[in-house]
Each structure stands twice: as C-alpha cells, then as structure tokens.
Design an enzyme around this catalytic site. Structure first.
Site: not given
Length: 293
Positions: A66, A124, A187-188, A260, A285, A287
């Site tokens: 990451d 990432h 992702d992202e 997700w 999740y 968190d």
C-alpha cells in the site's frame, strides 16, 4: 469439524452424545489483514489465524502492499524492500521474507485456511513509485504516505515497463503462494495523471479506446491493466479477485469481484455471471463503529 468438537467438549474433554448437522452457508468466509499500512509480526499473524480457525473462517486475505510500504520480499525489484526508499516513521523498512511467508502459509493450511495475497494495482502504489519513479506518469519525485487519503499518483498504464513490473511481481507471487486466487486490488485509482500523460493517451489511441456514456477512456484503460494482470495469472493457472472498481471499464473475463463500497458491485457482478465476495464497509469493516450507542 475439529472446531465443532472442541467447542462441544467440557472442561474435562468430554463430549455429549449428540448428532451434528453442520455445514457452512458460504464457501468463502474471509478475513483481511492490512499489513501494507500496519505491519504485524509473524506471531501476531498466527494469533489472528488461530482466531480465524476458531470461528471457521477459511480464507486469509493478506493485503501486502500500500502507500506506506511494500511488505513482501521482491527479488526482481529489491529497492521495494530497501529502508532508504521507505519513509521514516512507524514500521520503517519492515517486510516479510519468502521464508516467513511460507511459514504463515503452512501455519494457516494446518488450520484449514487458505492464504490469498493482495498486490493492489494500479493505484495504492506510492511505495513502488517512490522506489522506482520511472513507473509513474510524472517520473516523480514521489513520497510514500502514512496518512489517510487517495493519491493521484498511480502506475503509468501507458508505460511498457509498468506491464513488465506487474508480470515480474505477480510471477514471484505465484511461485510463493499456492492459492488459486490472487487479489490484484483495482480500487481507488484516480485517472487524473492518465488524462494528461502522453504515454497513457498514446496507449488509449493505440488500443482504439473510446469513452462513452458508461465509462471514460481512462476507465477503459484501467480495464486494460486489470485484463493484462488476469491474462498473466490465468497463464499460470490462477484466477484474479479485484475490488468492485474493476467493474468500471468492463470486467476481466474470469474475475471475481470483491464488493466493498456497499453491495451493489457484488450484485452487478453476479448479474454478469461472475463470482463475488461481499464485504461492504458499512458493517463488515472492523475499523468502523459496530454500533451507534
């Protein structure tokens, strides 16, 4: 079955006279550990695997790379593991050797758990860009980051060196991990750099990619990157999993979608005839708060 028997036994190890009808509702029962952001020792990972076994969770999704760091040994690109190419701070330069990876895989297998590695791409990737800036659209300079957020700097999809990097890294992954599935993230990945990158725009033109009412040309370009990773892994007898963003630009032919951002991505994948894994942030999740009270 071992866990069911252990849970039935009393303090003296006696098991009541019962008839058991027990089977899993879902074949894929997973837990993800993000060691790319938060390094965990091997002993801590084993504690997690013991708890997974207790709760009959059978897939350990190991998020290994990451923004902050590249946590797995890489022989083809050794600077990924060199402390001088990692930002000073927590867990600086810490990564897992291949021997340690094998130790975790064997420990999990003994408990009925398969380890699925994740190398998140083409976003990432700041830790890779920091070590090898030629893989990015701007050439840097780049910095790894330890704070929350999404970086505009991603792998350059128009650079042939990027495709070689993907193949080299995934080639090492399949040598060490026996899992049928390899998670490639997806992702992202902001398209900002690709929109202004001459190499990416040249790739779009060469491939004859056109934006339409469904997706931009750059979103279709991400599909090209994911398809490239899938073709390589399929040639090695493996299948890919990707986060639900891999739906954008069209799914790779054999991909499993990991939803997700809610459940919609998984539903869409199923409608298209693809397998899906559900782990929506809203209630899956750890968190996130599990209650409003």
């Amino acid at each position: 079955a071992k866990q069911t028997i252990a849970q039935l036994a009393d303090a003296d190890g006696r098991i009541p006279d019962v008839e058991i009808h027990d089977w899993a509702v879902y074949p894929f029962r997973g837990f993800m550990h993000d060691t790319g952001r938060n390094f965990q020792t091997i002993d801590m990972l084993k504690e997690t695997i013991d708890l997974m076994s207790l709760y009959k969770i059978n897939y350990f999704h190991w998020h290994l790379t990451d923004y902050p760091a590249w946590r797995i040994e890489c022989k083809a690109y050794p600077q990924l593991n060199d402390p001088q190419y990692q930002r000073e701070g927590r867990d600086e330069g810490r990564f897992y050797t291949y021997d340690q990876i094998r130790e975790v895989i064997a420990y999990a297998r003994e408990r009925g758990i398969m380890v699925i590695p994740e190398i998140d791409m083409p976003g990432h990737m700041l830790s890779a860009l920091y070590a090898y800036p030629e893989l990015g659209c701007t050439g840097g300079p780049y910095e790894v980051r330890c704070h929350w957020g999404v970086s505009k700097d991603v792998l350059c999809a128009g650079n042939d060196a990027t495709l070689k990097f993907i193949e080299d890294v995934l080639g090492e992954i399949v040598e060490i991990f026996p899992s049928e599935y390899i998670h490639v993230g997806g992702d992202e990945c902001p398209k900002t750099r690709w929109e202004s990158c001459p190499k990416c725009q040249a790739r779009i033109k060469a491939l004859g990619i056109k934006g339409d009412e469904k997706h931009s040309a750059e979103e279709y370009l991400q599909s090209f990157v994911i398809n490239h990773a899938e073709k390589f892994l399929n040639s090695k007898g493996r299948q890919i999993i990707g986060w639900d963003e891999i739906l954008e630009g069209g799914l790779a032919p054999n991909a499993t979608v990991h939803s997700w951002r809610g459940i919609e991505g998984g539903i869409e994948a199923a409608k298209q005839g693809h397998d899906c894994i559900m782990s929506p942030t809203s209630f899956m999740y750890f968190d996130y708060y599990q209650t409003t009270y």
